[in-house]
Design a protein around this motif. Structure first.
Motif, mmCIF file in Angstrom:
data_model
loop_
_atom_site.group_PDB
_atom_site.id
_atom_site.type_symbol
_atom_site.label_atom_id
_atom_site.label_comp_id
_atom_site.label_asym_id
_atom_site.label_seq_id
_atom_site.Cartn_x
_atom_site.Cartn_y
_atom_site.Cartn_z
ATOM 1 N N PHE B 240 0.833 -1.214 0.000
ATOM 2 C CA PHE B 240 0.000 0.000 0.000
ATOM 3 C C PHE B 240 0.865 1.260 0.000
ATOM 4 N N VAL B 241 1.852 1.283 0.879
ATOM 5 C CA VAL B 241 2.715 2.466 0.980
ATOM 6 C C VAL B 241 3.439 2.692 -0.353
ATOM 7 N N ASP B 242 4.001 1.612 -0.919
ATOM 8 C CA ASP B 242 4.745 1.746 -2.181
ATOM 9 C C ASP B 242 3.854 2.273 -3.311
ATOM 10 N N GLN B 243 2.608 1.836 -3.284
ATOM 11 C CA GLN B 243 1.688 2.219 -4.349
ATOM 12 C C GLN B 243 1.186 3.657 -4.188
ATOM 13 N N THR B 244 0.908 4.059 -2.943
ATOM 14 C CA THR B 244 0.192 5.315 -2.707
ATOM 15 C C THR B 244 1.103 6.527 -2.571
ATOM 16 N N VAL B 245 2.270 6.345 -1.921
ATOM 17 C CA VAL B 245 3.131 7.501 -1.636
ATOM 18 C C VAL B 245 3.483 8.299 -2.899
ATOM 19 N N PRO B 246 4.022 7.665 -3.954
ATOM 20 C CA PRO B 246 4.405 8.483 -5.117
ATOM 21 C C PRO B 246 3.217 9.210 -5.743
ATOM 22 N N GLU B 247 2.040 8.591 -5.686
ATOM 23 C CA GLU B 247 0.872 9.242 -6.301
ATOM 24 C C GLU B 247 0.448 10.488 -5.517
ATOM 25 N N LEU B 248 0.482 10.398 -4.182
ATOM 26 C CA LEU B 248 0.129 11.573 -3.374
ATOM 27 C C LEU B 248 1.163 12.679 -3.540
ATOM 28 N N LEU B 249 2.444 12.284 -3.539
ATOM 29 C CA LEU B 249 3.504 13.291 -3.674
ATOM 30 C C LEU B 249 3.414 13.998 -5.022
ATOM 31 N N ALA B 250 3.054 13.252 -6.059
ATOM 32 C CA ALA B 250 2.945 13.838 -7.401
ATOM 33 C C ALA B 250 1.884 14.935 -7.460
ATOM 34 N N LEU B 251 0.905 14.882 -6.549
ATOM 35 C CA LEU B 251 -0.145 15.911 -6.527
ATOM 36 C C LEU B 251 0.255 17.117 -5.675
ATOM 37 N N GLY B 252 1.497 17.085 -5.158
ATOM 38 C CA GLY B 252 1.953 18.190 -4.319
ATOM 39 C C GLY B 252 1.456 18.089 -2.885
ATOM 40 N N LEU B 253 0.954 16.915 -2.530
ATOM 41 C CA LEU B 253 0.528 16.716 -1.137
ATOM 42 C C LEU B 253 1.705 16.143 -0.350
ATOM 43 N N THR B 254 1.693 16.343 0.952
ATOM 44 C CA THR B 254 2.751 15.760 1.770
ATOM 45 C C THR B 254 2.156 14.670 2.658
ATOM 46 N N ILE B 255 3.060 13.828 3.177
ATOM 47 C CA ILE B 255 2.612 12.720 4.021
ATOM 48 C C ILE B 255 3.188 12.942 5.417
ATOM 49 N N PRO B 256 2.342 12.832 6.427
ATOM 50 C CA PRO B 256 2.768 13.224 7.778
ATOM 51 C C PRO B 256 3.678 12.186 8.437
ATOM 52 N N ASP B 257 4.825 11.919 7.820
ATOM 53 C CA ASP B 257 5.761 10.933 8.368
ATOM 54 C C ASP B 257 7.183 11.411 8.081
ATOM 55 N N PRO B 258 7.847 11.961 9.099
ATOM 56 C CA PRO B 258 9.197 12.506 8.856
ATOM 57 C C PRO B 258 10.205 11.425 8.446
ATOM 58 N N GLU B 259 9.910 10.187 8.737
ATOM 59 C CA GLU B 259 10.865 9.121 8.401
ATOM 60 C C GLU B 259 10.670 8.559 7.002
ATOM 61 N N LEU B 260 9.669 9.040 6.311
ATOM 62 C CA LEU B 260 9.353 8.477 4.998
ATOM 63 C C LEU B 260 10.458 8.789 3.989
#
Lengths: 255, 320
Positions: B240-260
């Protein structure tokens, strides 16, 4: 079509659309809270259909007034205030209990049925076509609500008591469905719409017979003044503040 | 039926033989069907999982249902209403699947309303803005789809078949969620802010949906052995993380995880540790909306009692 006639027909379509929209909205409030899971499904379908029918009528009104179909419905739904809505008061009343909801839907479905049958013969072709299409879905609604009216009217003492109370409350509002505006005369003369006072007789015979079979007593003293469609109860404002709140956060934004 | 007049042949195999045959069938990829012999533990685990899953669909109607009346245009309103309606439909298929194992709808509902049965903890978080319809559709339904796609291959036939149907619809749900997220992320600054706030609130609870670490998951081993699950919680979470992270980042959104961060060596996104205290707290019933969700279910159940009684009374009077 002359300007007066066009305006009268647009107003008529918007009033029909407003009825379906507001009733569909009230019905959608049951989704997730119905008495049985099967009704979370079935009644949501009825709500979806009613809102879908509202869109059909709004689009016809948009065509008539030369407006863009895609934006017109959203504009009139989300950016009109309560005094400008033309729905009948019955549909804006809070959803009440399951007896109230089912009886209201039944009275409205039966009304739509008699009206749609006549509208399929409208001399305004796109109205006649839309009416024929919508009528096929309304047959299922009526079947569903008729079954509930019977079940609850003849079920237990409690369900009968609740149905009778709902009927007493709803009856004057249901009669208001047959109040015609003076401008409708133009439309009747042009054979665009049926004369609603003629529909009333057919409707009243049908519902009275059916409700009596469900052991319900027809209310007699209907001294309640029948309000025109320009008048609303205090419930419509609350309904619209819910319905419109996200859209109005930023009217220029796309959602 | 052929042979209906012949007495059934008594099954004289021992439980060990039956178990060996059962496990061999699973190993061959055969489906177990309702009348087949199965170990009690297999039946128990399936009833637990399927009924939890059904309850999740039913309770899951509430957080999104709260926005049906507020959807910002007619198209969104129709889609959301149809989506919540689908969830009721999923609940219905799943209750039927559990009934094939001998559980009754009444028992299952009773277990839910008494608090004995669990449902997905994700629905114990509040929906605070329209953007949450996007986050739930994309993240929550997206996470559910990974789990359900796996379950569509599970060894119990009725559950697998229910999942095939449910996954097809869930893919639409995910797409409508993604569409809302994209619209808001690329919309006005206020809309983007609303979307970011929603991602900030839903990201971690979504990762929690996959359940505890494999090492802390008491049921995992037996579920994998009997082909109910084919992937572990941690494997699905990583997918899930591998699939979703790049798609959210591509929209200019950030993910609330400093270790990501993306880990070149493994080809996976490395993410921080889940707050397991929060996870267990919500599971134990102390999440932000546990009480509210259960109160809403109980209210609907109690308000509907007279209706169900009337249905039963009418059916009895008119059965002839």
């Amino acid at each position: 079509m002359n300007a007066n006639l066009k305006q009268a027909l647009t107003d008529y379509l918007v009033a029909m659309a407003d009825d379906e929209l507001i009733l569909g909205h009230r019905n959608s409030e049951w989704c997730g809270h119905a008495p049985i899971l099967e009704e979370d499904i079935a009644f949501a379908n009825i709500a979806l259909d009613e809102i879908g029918h509202a869109i059909v009528w709004y689009e016809l009104a948009a065509d008539l007034s030369g407006e863009d179909r895609d934006t017109y419905a959203n504009r009139v739904v989300y950016f009109r205030d309560a005094p400008d809505y033309r729905n009948t008061q019955m549909v804006e009343l809070p959803k009440g209990d399951w007896a109230f909801t089912m009886l209201r839907q039944y009275l409205f479905d039966q009304f739509e049925m008699v009206r749609l049958e006549k509208l399929t013969q409208s001399s305004y072709a796109s109205l006649a076509e839309a009416a024929a299409k919508i009528r096929t879905e309304e047959i299922y609604h009526l079947r569903h609500t008729r079954a509930w009216v019977r079940r609850l009217g003849l079920g237990t003492d409690e369900s009968h008591r609740r149905m009778q109370a709902a009927l007493n409350d709803l009856w004057p509002y249901a009669l208001a469905l047959f109040e015609a505006s003076t401008r409708e005369t133009l439309l009747i003369q042009a054979s665009y719409i049926p004369d609603i006072s003629i529909l009333k007789t057919a409707w009243q015979v049908q519902v009275t017979t059916y409700l009596q079979e469900a052991a319900l007593t027809m209310p007699t003293n209907s001294s309640h003044a029948i309000p025109p469609r320009t008048h609303h109860t205090e419930h419509l404002g609350g309904l619209l503040s819910d319905l419109q709140q996200v859209a109005r956060l930023d009217p220029m934004a796309k959602w | 039926m052929y042979g209906a007049t012949v007495d059934p042949i008594e099954d004289i195999r021992t439980d060990e033989e039956k178990l060996a045959e059962f496990e061999a069938r699973i190993a061959r990829g055969e489906k177990i069907e309702p009348g087949d012999w199965m170990p009690d533990e297999y039946r128990r685990q399936l009833i637990r999982m399927i009924s939890q899953h059904a309850h999740s669909e039913v309770v899951g109607m509430l957080p999104e249902g709260a926005f049906i009346t507020r959807a910002p245009n007619l198209r969104r309103k129709l889609i959301l209403l149809a989506k919540v309606q689908d969830e009721a439909g999923h609940g219905q298929y799943l209750y039927h699947a559990a009934e094939t194992l001998g559980a009754t709808r009444e028992e299952m509902l009773e277990a839910l309303l008494s608090g004995k049965a669990k449902y997905s903890s994700i629905f114990n978080y509040p929906t605070l803005s329209w953007a949450d319809m996007g986050a739930i559709g994309w993240l929550v339904d997206g996470a559910a789809i990974l789990n359900q796609t796996m379950l569509a291959k599970c060894s119990y036939g009725p559950y697998a078949r229910a999942m095939v149907r449910i996954c097809a619809e869930e893919n639409f749900h995910r797409r409508q969620g993604q569409d809302i997220v994209i619209t808001l992320a690329l919309g006005t600054p206020e809309q983007k802010g609303m979307m970011q706030d929603s991602i900030n609130r839903w990201w971690w609870p979504t990762l929690m949906m996959f359940g505890p670490h494999d090492t802390d998951s008491p049921n995992s081993a037996v579920l994998i052995r009997w082909g109910i699950k084919t992937k572990t919680n941690d494997e699905l979470r990583q997918t899930f993380v591998d699939q979703t992270v790049p798609e959210l980042l591509a929209l200019g959104l950030t993910i609330p995880d400093p270790e990501l961060r993306y880990d070149e060596a493994s080809g996976h996104w490395h993410f921080g540790e889940i707050n397991w205290d929060e996870f267990w707290n919500v599971v134990k019933g102390n999440g932000p909306c546990n009480a509210e969700r259960m109160a809403a279910r109980r209210q609907a159940h109690e308000d509907g009692l007279w209706v169900r009684e009337a249905m039963a009374a009418y059916a009895e009077k008119h059965q002839s």
